[in-house]
Design a protein around this motif. Sequence first.
Motif, short mmCIF file in Angstrom:
data_model
loop_
_atom_site.label_atom_id
_atom_site.label_comp_id
_atom_site.label_asym_id
_atom_site.label_seq_id
_atom_site.Cartn_x
_atom_site.Cartn_y
_atom_site.Cartn_z
N THR A 24 0.74 -1.30 -0.04
CA THR A 24 0.10 0.06 0.23
C THR A 24 0.91 1.20 0.40
O THR A 24 2.11 0.92 0.11
CB THR A 24 -1.12 0.31 1.47
N LEU A 25 0.73 1.95 -0.31
CA LEU A 25 0.62 3.61 0.08
C LEU A 25 -0.19 4.59 0.28
O LEU A 25 -1.07 4.65 0.33
CB LEU A 25 1.83 4.14 -1.24
N PRO A 26 0.16 5.28 1.42
CA PRO A 26 -0.85 6.41 2.01
C PRO A 26 -1.30 7.20 0.43
O PRO A 26 -0.83 8.29 0.04
CB PRO A 26 -0.07 6.56 3.11
N ALA A 27 -2.77 7.59 0.71
CA ALA A 27 -3.59 8.23 -0.53
C ALA A 27 -2.92 10.03 -0.50
O ALA A 27 -2.94 10.30 -1.35
CB ALA A 27 -5.04 7.88 -0.41
N LYS A 28 -2.60 10.31 0.97
CA LYS A 28 -2.50 11.35 1.14
C LYS A 28 -1.11 12.10 0.28
O LYS A 28 -1.03 13.24 0.09
CB LYS A 28 -1.52 11.89 2.62
N LEU A 29 -0.20 11.12 -0.52
CA LEU A 29 0.80 10.97 -1.18
C LEU A 29 0.49 11.47 -2.88
O LEU A 29 1.44 12.16 -3.04
CB LEU A 29 2.23 9.78 -0.95
#
Length: 314
Positions: A24-29
């Motif tokens: 996963t990657l945080p959507a804020k990025l």
Amino acid sequence: MPDMPTPPDVTVEILSGLTARQKTLPAKLFYDEAGCALFERITRLPEYYVTRAENALLARHAGEIAEKAPIGAALVEYGAADESKAVSLLDAGTRAFTAYAPVDIAPGALAAIVARMRISHPAIPVLPLVADFLQPLSLPASFSDKAAFGFFPGSTIGNFRPEAVHRFLGHVRDTLSGQAAPMLVVGTDLRKDESVLVPAYDDAEGVTAQFNLNILSHVNAIAGADFDLAGFRHRALWNAHEGRMEMHLESLSAQTVTVSGTRIAFRRGETIHTEDSYKHTREGFLALAQGAGWRSGGFWTDPDGLFGMHLLLG
């Protein structure tokens, strides 16, 4: 404008996500400068109904929403990519807001808001907060004598899993508690048919694909990574069981990527899960909010019933 602190280092969060079983990657990025520009393009696409529906809601109901705020309140906007939706409330009704605090992780977007507001609303003090609003935060000391009226437009809360909704709403209650009981207006994308949802996240022009892939460019820039964007492709799918749209980046081959000195292997077809976008029913979201200690103070929707805004009372 006041100096803006650098957002907290997210490298540990990135590595934690990319080394999990489901990467996963945080959507804020998503929201570096390029990501913000791409998202602005998305909001104008014919397939992306969300912004049009929300604008229609505000055009019809901004006055009613603004009238719910305490007289002289500070408007605190979470995830303020631009001020256009806040201005709908600032200009509406008879209960004048006396300050505006846009909160976002992108310093550039906040600086642009301040510059525009100096021209369009010079009488309203604007104090931006560079912060990850998923974490606890404190309002500026200059707001201590004002009631705070929270505003979280768009459908960003749909990016949060239920447990994260609870945490976020708990943090907001703590932040907004002060001169009056906490109040928050929050936007929710309403549940609808898959035939409407999927094109909104996989448009014919490919702008959403660019937006999704750009998160890898951002990770390259902030975490010393070497992602090759050509090695991944955008995927969007409706998860009916969870009631959410999902965005993924699929690895087109077996490959190894280095992130901040850590080597991360990808199998062909393996994905990075970059975004969830939950589609809530009115009753379902209110149940989530009640679990975090809020109650309903009102609900509005656009003429087509695509998008809703809840007023939550703490």
